[in-house]
Write a protein that holds these residues in place. Structure first.
Motif, PDB file in Angstrom:
ATOM      1  N   SER A   1     -12.079 -14.978  19.427  1.00 28.18           N
ATOM      2  CA  SER A   1     -11.918 -13.498  18.900  1.00 28.18           C
ATOM      3  C   SER A   1     -10.673 -13.042  19.355  1.00 28.18           C
ATOM      4  O   SER A   1      -9.818 -13.181  20.376  1.00 28.18           O
ATOM      5  CB  SER A   1     -12.829 -12.567  19.647  1.00 28.18           C
TER       6      SER A   1
ATOM      7  N   LYS B   1     -25.870 -11.547  15.131  1.00 30.98           N
ATOM      8  CA  LYS B   1     -26.012 -11.221  13.702  1.00 30.98           C
ATOM      9  C   LYS B   1     -24.772 -10.067  13.126  1.00 30.98           C
ATOM     10  O   LYS B   1     -24.769  -9.994  11.938  1.00 30.98           O
ATOM     11  CB  LYS B   1     -27.167 -10.479  13.549  1.00 30.98           C
ATOM     12  N   GLN B   2     -23.911  -9.962  14.007  1.00 30.64           N
ATOM     13  CA  GLN B   2     -22.860  -9.051  13.749  1.00 30.64           C
ATOM     14  C   GLN B   2     -21.857  -9.644  12.632  1.00 30.64           C
ATOM     15  O   GLN B   2     -21.303 -10.715  13.149  1.00 30.64           O
ATOM     16  CB  GLN B   2     -22.360  -8.295  14.977  1.00 30.64           C
ATOM     17  N   ALA B   3     -21.150  -8.978  11.761  1.00 26.97           N
ATOM     18  CA  ALA B   3     -20.107  -9.341  11.127  1.00 26.97           C
ATOM     19  C   ALA B   3     -18.882  -9.598  12.195  1.00 26.97           C
ATOM     20  O   ALA B   3     -18.793  -8.819  13.168  1.00 26.97           O
ATOM     21  CB  ALA B   3     -19.750  -8.476  10.092  1.00 26.97           C
ATOM     22  N   ASP B   4     -18.021 -10.509  11.968  1.00 30.31           N
ATOM     23  CA  ASP B   4     -16.884 -10.580  12.836  1.00 30.31           C
ATOM     24  C   ASP B   4     -16.221  -9.488  12.957  1.00 30.31           C
ATOM     25  O   ASP B   4     -15.714  -9.022  14.107  1.00 30.31           O
ATOM     26  CB  ASP B   4     -15.974 -11.715  12.263  1.00 30.31           C
TER      27      ASP B   4
ATOM     28  N   ILE C   1     -16.309  -4.413  18.972  1.00 30.24           N
ATOM     29  CA  ILE C   1     -17.049  -4.030  20.140  1.00 30.24           C
ATOM     30  C   ILE C   1     -16.495  -4.895  21.369  1.00 30.24           C
ATOM     31  O   ILE C   1     -16.498  -4.398  22.635  1.00 30.24           O
ATOM     32  CB  ILE C   1     -18.665  -4.529  20.176  1.00 30.24           C
TER      33      ILE C   1
ATOM     34  N   TYR D   1     -27.716 -11.199  23.624  1.00 25.14           N
ATOM     35  CA  TYR D   1     -26.967 -11.473  22.434  1.00 25.14           C
ATOM     36  C   TYR D   1     -27.693 -11.260  20.991  1.00 25.14           C
ATOM     37  O   TYR D   1     -27.032 -11.635  19.972  1.00 25.14           O
ATOM     38  CB  TYR D   1     -26.212 -12.863  22.530  1.00 25.14           C
ATOM     39  N   GLY D   2     -28.820 -10.880  21.047  1.00 24.20           N
ATOM     40  CA  GLY D   2     -29.911 -10.819  20.037  1.00 24.20           C
ATOM     41  C   GLY D   2     -30.571 -12.257  19.302  1.00 24.20           C
ATOM     42  O   GLY D   2     -31.133 -12.355  18.283  1.00 24.20           O
TER      43      GLY D   2
ATOM     44  N   ASP E   1     -17.195  -6.091  13.377  1.00 26.17           N
ATOM     45  CA  ASP E   1     -17.892  -5.436  14.124  1.00 26.17           C
ATOM     46  C   ASP E   1     -17.752  -6.034  15.552  1.00 26.17           C
ATOM     47  O   ASP E   1     -17.866  -5.508  16.821  1.00 26.17           O
ATOM     48  CB  ASP E   1     -19.269  -5.385  13.648  1.00 26.17           C
ATOM     49  N   PHE E   2     -18.179  -7.414  15.646  1.00 27.89           N
ATOM     50  CA  PHE E   2     -18.233  -8.195  16.869  1.00 27.89           C
ATOM     51  C   PHE E   2     -16.676  -8.122  17.300  1.00 27.89           C
ATOM     52  O   PHE E   2     -16.774  -7.714  18.731  1.00 27.89           O
ATOM     53  CB  PHE E   2     -18.447  -9.701  16.836  1.00 27.89           C
TER      54      PHE E   2
ATOM     55  N   LEU F   1     -22.751  -7.061  22.070  1.00 27.42           N
ATOM     56  CA  LEU F   1     -22.503  -8.213  21.387  1.00 27.42           C
ATOM     57  C   LEU F   1     -23.777  -8.736  20.608  1.00 27.42           C
ATOM     58  O   LEU F   1     -25.045  -8.642  21.622  1.00 27.42           O
ATOM     59  CB  LEU F   1     -21.723  -9.166  21.951  1.00 27.42           C
ATOM     60  N   ASN F   2     -23.718  -8.978  19.471  1.00 27.08           N
ATOM     61  CA  ASN F   2     -25.014  -9.604  18.687  1.00 27.08           C
ATOM     62  C   ASN F   2     -24.623 -10.859  17.947  1.00 27.08           C
ATOM     63  O   ASN F   2     -23.537 -10.711  17.130  1.00 27.08           O
ATOM     64  CB  ASN F   2     -25.587  -8.499  18.114  1.00 27.08           C
TER      65      ASN F   2
END
Length: 297
Positions: free
Chosen positions: A61, A273-276, A282, A34-35, A278-279, A270-271
């Protein structure tokens, strides 16, 4: 949702079960995927806070919906925490229409006879009662098969059904998970022994009882179809077992009646640091692809 509604959702629902039950041993790997690196948290408490934040983000989500995700497996700490101000199981079935399960095993014994049995589960009855009081529908318990050893596999299946009977007595639905390691040379032979042992246990069950099965994707497509069709089986689900999401989906789609219960393959990409936006995009792709593979058969 009532028990009857949850049972129908799992039996008839066109979707898959999300495995959000990474435990203490697998949490660092899940966070790394998950980063989040080990140097970004200090001690178990911070680690579990971060994994709960990841799970909560997934569950909240807009891509995590009951038209694709029919169930979710929780770690005990996740069951005991809140999501969006509600106990996690209640959030799932009240807000999302998703059936909650609980991982109950305490890890694995040292290898013997080509398998790893489950460790003892002290206080299991109390845990099952607490889970039932929170609205949990079922449990999941994992052991591992590393060789086509008839003695070891028989012991694994016997232990799984013994724990399953305890779960049924508590009013919950057991999801038995005798995982066959996907990389072993004699995987097909281990699957044949496993299927026979499971069939023998199912045939000996009382007609009024059912279990679920969580199995590695078989070497030969539809090898587990007799288990899918057995009247004592509510549902057969598959783990990704180390395959990528693409590989697991392709193999799953060849197996009629089996649905996914993926963990690593679900959170792939998924990461933290991703913006919602983008999350969610994905995760939406992941749920769409896993759902498609689950209903393909």
């Amino acid at each position: 949702m009532s028990i009857q509604e949850m049972t129908a959702k799992i039996r008839d629902g066109q979707g898959f079960i999300a495995a959000l039950d990474q435990s203490g041993g697998s949490t660092p790997k899940a966070l790394a995927q998950y980063g989040i690196k080990p140097n970004e948290y200090n001690g178990d408490q911070e680690m579990f806070d971060m994994i709960h934040a990841m799970r909560s983000r997934i569950m909240m989500s807009p891509a995590f919906t009951s038209d694709k995700v029919i169930g979710a497996i929780l770690f005990e700490m996740t069951m005991d925490r809140d999501v969006n101000g509600k106990p996690t199981p209640q959030y799932l079935f009240q807000e999302k229409g998703i059936v909650p399960f609980l991982k109950i095993d305490k890890g694995l014994e040292d290898p013997q006879d080509g398998v790893k049995l489950m460790k003892p589960m002290p206080g299991l009855d109390d845990l099952l009662a607490r889970a039932a009081s929170l609205g949990v529908f079922g449990t999941k318990e994992r052991s591992v098969i590393d060789a086509a050893n008839p003695v070891g596999i028989k012991a694994v299946v016997a232990q799984q059904f013994e724990i399953g009977a305890q779960v049924i007595k508590a009013g919950l639905m057991p999801m038995l998970e005798p995982e066959v390691t996907i990389s072993i040379a004699d995987k097909a032979e281990a699957e044949a022994i496993l299927r026979d042992e499971i069939m023998a246990q199912l045939d000996a069950m009382d007609d009024s009882k059912q279990v679920m099965l969580k199995l590695s994707l078989p070497t030969v497509p539809n090898f587990y179809k007799p288990l899918v069709d057995h009247p004592r089986v509510l549902k057969v689900v598959s783990l990704s077992g180390g395959y990528s999401r693409e590989e697991a989906n392709a193999k799953l789609a060849l197996n009629t009646g089996m649905i996914a219960s993926f963990s690593r393959a679900l959170i792939q990409g998924l990461n933290a640091k991703q913006a919602d936006i983008d999350f969610d995009a994905i995760l939406g792709t992941a749920t769409t692809e896993i759902h498609a593979a689950s209903v393909a058969g």
